[in-house]
Design a protein around this motif. Structure first.
Motif, short mmCIF file in Angstrom:
data_model
loop_
_atom_site.label_atom_id
_atom_site.label_comp_id
_atom_site.label_asym_id
_atom_site.label_seq_id
_atom_site.Cartn_x
_atom_site.Cartn_y
_atom_site.Cartn_z
N ALA A 48 -15.48 -25.49 11.13
CA ALA A 48 -14.16 -24.89 11.31
C ALA A 48 -14.24 -23.37 11.20
N ALA A 49 -15.00 -22.88 10.22
CA ALA A 49 -15.19 -21.44 10.07
C ALA A 49 -15.86 -20.85 11.31
N LEU A 50 -16.89 -21.54 11.80
CA LEU A 50 -17.58 -21.07 13.01
C LEU A 50 -16.62 -21.03 14.20
N ALA A 51 -15.80 -22.07 14.33
CA ALA A 51 -14.83 -22.12 15.43
C ALA A 51 -13.82 -20.98 15.31
N GLY A 52 -13.42 -20.66 14.09
CA GLY A 52 -12.49 -19.57 13.87
C GLY A 52 -13.07 -18.23 14.29
N PHE A 53 -14.31 -17.97 13.89
CA PHE A 53 -14.93 -16.70 14.27
C PHE A 53 -15.24 -16.66 15.76
N ASP A 54 -15.59 -17.81 16.35
CA ASP A 54 -15.76 -17.85 17.81
C ASP A 54 -14.47 -17.49 18.52
N ALA A 55 -13.35 -18.04 18.03
CA ALA A 55 -12.05 -17.75 18.64
C ALA A 55 -11.72 -16.26 18.56
N LEU A 56 -12.03 -15.65 17.43
CA LEU A 56 -11.80 -14.20 17.29
C LEU A 56 -12.69 -13.42 18.26
#
Length: 134
Positions: A48-56
Motif C-alpha cells: 500500500a505504501a509503495l502504491a501510494g508513492f507510485d501514485a505521487l
C-alpha cells in the motif's frame, strides 16, 4: 508539501488485499484505491505504501522539488522505515526507500488507526470491490 496517507485491508480467508491511498495538496484531496498482491496484512501494508508513492510519482513532473509527509497506521512500516531495516520485509523496505529518495524530503510518521480513517475506508471499499469482482 504533499500529505500521503495509506492503509491496507486483507481478507484473511482468501489472502486478497487492497489499498486505500489519500493524497492531500493545496486543499485538494485525491482518493485512490488499488488491488494489491495476495498475502498477509504486513506485506499488504508495505505494498500500500509503495502504491501510494507510485501514485505521487505519476502526478509530479519534478518530485525532487517536493516534500511529503507520509502517514501510516502500520507500526511495522513506520518502524522499518525509521530503522531502514525489516528482517522479513527488507526487499520491500529497500523498494520503498528508493521511491522516497526521489523526493526532496519525506517525513514518515505512524498514526493511530482512528487518524487514518480516510485511507482505511478506501482500503475497505477496494477490498469489497476486489472480492465482488472474483
Amino acid at each position: 508539501m504533499y500529505t500521503l496517507y495509506t492503509d491496507a485491508a486483507t481478507d484473511t480467508d482468501t489472502a486478497q488485499s487492497a489499498a486505500g491511498i489519500l493524497i492531500v495538496h493545496a486543499g485538494q484531496q485525491q482518493q485512490l484505491k488499488a488491488v494489491l498482491p495476495n498475502g498477509d496484512n504486513h506485506h499488504a501494508e508495505f505494498y500500500a505504501a509503495l502504491a501510494g508513492f507510485d501514485a505521487l510519482l505519476k502526478r509530479l513532473d519534478n518530485p525532487q522539488s517536493v516534500s511529503v509527509r507520509y502517514f501510516t497506521d502500520s507500526k511495522i512500516v513506520a518502524d522499518s522505515l525509521a530503522k531502514r531495516y525489516a528482517k522479513h520485509y527488507q526487499k520491500l523496505v529497500d523498494e520503498l526507500l528508493s521511491k522516497q529518495a526521489q523526493f526532496n524530503l519525506v517525513i514518515n510518521q505512524w498514526v493511530p488507526e482512528k487518524q487514518n480513517q480516510g485511507a482505511h475506508n478506501l482500503a475497505q471499499q477496494a477490498l469489497r470491490q476486489h472480492r465482488e469482482a472474483d
